[in-house]
Design a protein around this motif. Structure first.
Motif, short mmCIF file in Angstrom:
data_model
loop_
_atom_site.label_atom_id
_atom_site.label_comp_id
_atom_site.label_asym_id
_atom_site.label_seq_id
_atom_site.Cartn_x
_atom_site.Cartn_y
_atom_site.Cartn_z
N GLY A 1 0.84 -1.20 0.00
CA GLY A 1 0.00 0.00 0.00
C GLY A 1 0.86 1.24 0.00
O GLY A 1 2.09 1.16 -0.11
N PRO A 2 0.24 2.39 0.16
CA PRO A 2 1.01 3.63 0.21
C PRO A 2 1.91 3.67 1.44
O PRO A 2 1.62 3.03 2.45
CB PRO A 2 -0.06 4.73 0.26
N MET A 3 3.00 4.40 1.33
CA MET A 3 3.92 4.53 2.46
C MET A 3 3.19 5.15 3.65
O MET A 3 2.33 6.01 3.48
CB MET A 3 5.12 5.39 2.08
N ALA A 4 3.55 4.68 4.83
CA ALA A 4 2.92 5.18 6.06
C ALA A 4 4.02 5.38 7.09
O ALA A 4 5.19 5.11 6.82
CB ALA A 4 1.89 4.17 6.54
N GLY A 5 3.64 5.81 8.28
CA GLY A 5 4.60 5.99 9.34
C GLY A 5 5.13 4.66 9.87
O GLY A 5 4.58 3.60 9.56
N PRO A 6 6.21 4.70 10.66
CA PRO A 6 6.82 3.47 11.16
C PRO A 6 5.86 2.56 11.92
O PRO A 6 5.89 1.34 11.76
CB PRO A 6 7.94 3.98 12.09
N ARG A 7 4.97 3.16 12.73
CA ARG A 7 4.05 2.34 13.51
C ARG A 7 3.09 1.58 12.60
O ARG A 7 2.82 0.39 12.80
CB ARG A 7 3.29 3.21 14.51
N GLU A 8 2.55 2.25 11.59
CA GLU A 8 1.63 1.57 10.67
C GLU A 8 2.36 0.51 9.85
O GLU A 8 1.81 -0.55 9.58
CB GLU A 8 0.94 2.57 9.73
N MET A 9 3.60 0.79 9.47
CA MET A 9 4.38 -0.21 8.73
C MET A 9 4.61 -1.45 9.60
O MET A 9 4.49 -2.58 9.12
CB MET A 9 5.72 0.39 8.28
N LEU A 10 4.90 -1.23 10.89
CA LEU A 10 5.08 -2.35 11.80
C LEU A 10 3.77 -3.13 11.93
O LEU A 10 3.77 -4.36 11.92
CB LEU A 10 5.54 -1.86 13.18
N GLU A 11 2.66 -2.41 12.02
CA GLU A 11 1.38 -3.09 12.15
C GLU A 11 1.07 -3.91 10.90
O GLU A 11 0.54 -5.02 10.99
CB GLU A 11 0.25 -2.10 12.45
N ARG A 12 1.40 -3.39 9.73
CA ARG A 12 1.20 -4.17 8.49
C ARG A 12 2.00 -5.47 8.54
O ARG A 12 1.50 -6.53 8.15
CB ARG A 12 1.66 -3.36 7.28
N ALA A 13 3.24 -5.38 9.01
CA ALA A 13 4.06 -6.59 9.12
C ALA A 13 3.45 -7.57 10.10
O ALA A 13 3.35 -8.77 9.83
CB ALA A 13 5.48 -6.22 9.55
N MET A 14 2.99 -7.06 11.25
CA MET A 14 2.41 -7.95 12.25
C MET A 14 1.10 -8.56 11.78
O MET A 14 0.78 -9.70 12.12
CB MET A 14 2.22 -7.20 13.58
N VAL A 15 0.33 -7.80 10.97
CA VAL A 15 -0.89 -8.37 10.39
C VAL A 15 -0.53 -9.59 9.54
O VAL A 15 -1.17 -10.65 9.62
CB VAL A 15 -1.65 -7.31 9.55
N ALA A 16 0.52 -9.47 8.72
CA ALA A 16 0.92 -10.57 7.85
C ALA A 16 1.57 -11.71 8.63
O ALA A 16 1.63 -12.84 8.13
CB ALA A 16 1.88 -10.07 6.77
N LEU A 17 2.04 -11.43 9.84
CA LEU A 17 2.65 -12.46 10.67
C LEU A 17 1.67 -13.09 11.66
O LEU A 17 1.80 -14.26 11.98
CB LEU A 17 3.82 -11.87 11.46
N VAL A 18 0.69 -12.31 12.14
CA VAL A 18 -0.16 -12.76 13.25
C VAL A 18 -1.63 -12.91 12.86
O VAL A 18 -2.26 -13.93 13.18
CB VAL A 18 -0.02 -11.79 14.45
#
Length: 198
Positions: free
Chosen positions: A78-95
């Motif tokens: 998706g579009p670039m976002a802040g570090p916290r949202e990027m981390l949440e995207r990663a955790m969504v794909a992991l958890v």
């Protein structure tokens, strides 16, 4: 379906091995299961992989590799976002994919005891974890570059901790899905911990 439509013997055996591992597990999957599921023959297992165990090991590695790709696509899809949202995207794909990926989770957990007794599998899994760590480091560096921010830390240890969190939650979810936090709760907990110990 013709052999051409299904792919070559190697690809068919690998796909069959992933399916058999998810349905039967590492210990209960036989060479005959693999042949039946792939529409190949016993000799093709030895020819392409050297034996049943090597084929199963390769299938386990391919399942991990596919998950790494999925995380990368989630973070940067998706579009670039802040570090916290990027981390949440990663955790969504992991958890947040645990329910959807339950067969792969069982496969991953069953691979650990087998790897403790089989050197080649342990080496392959260690290499996959190294690849996952490097992919995570690359993602953090890419996000920092695209956001124009300078990292206040070396990402190596952070990535290992995030992998450990994901692996631990995977085991918790398999045992007790209702008590396992989702990606948003994980990020909230990490942020709260960071503020508490800062």
């Amino acid at each position: 379906m013709s052999r051409t439509e299904l792919g070559g013997y190697r690809e068919r055996l690998l796909a069959a091995a992933v399916n058999c591992l998810q349905e039967k597990g590492y210990a209960r999957t036989t060479a005959r299961d693999l042949v039946a599921a792939s529409g190949t023959n016993l000799a093709s297992i030895g020819y392409h992989f050297g034996g049943k165990d090597a084929l199963l090991n390769e299938a386990i590695v391919s399942a991990y590799e596919a998950w790494i790709v999925r995380v990368e696509e989630s973070v940067f899809g998706g579009p670039m976002a802040g570090p916290r949202e990027m981390l949440e995207r990663a955790m969504v794909a992991l958890v947040d994919v645990f329910a959807e990926m339950r067969p792969q989770l069982v496969l991953a957990v069953e691979a650990y005891p087998a790897a403790l007794r089989e050197d080649l599998l342990r080496e392959k899994l260690a290499a996959v974890y190294a690849r996952a760590r490097q992919a995570g480091i690359d993602m953090i560096n890419r996000a920092a570059a695209e956001l124009g921010v300078r990292l206040p830390f070396a990402p190596d240890a952070l990535i290992s901790v995030l992998i450990a969190i994901s692996d631990g939650l995977m085991i918790q979810w398999l045992l007790d899905p209702e008590s396992t936090p989702d990606a948003h709760q994980v990020v909230e907990a990490l942020a709260a911990l960071s503020a508490f110990i800062a």
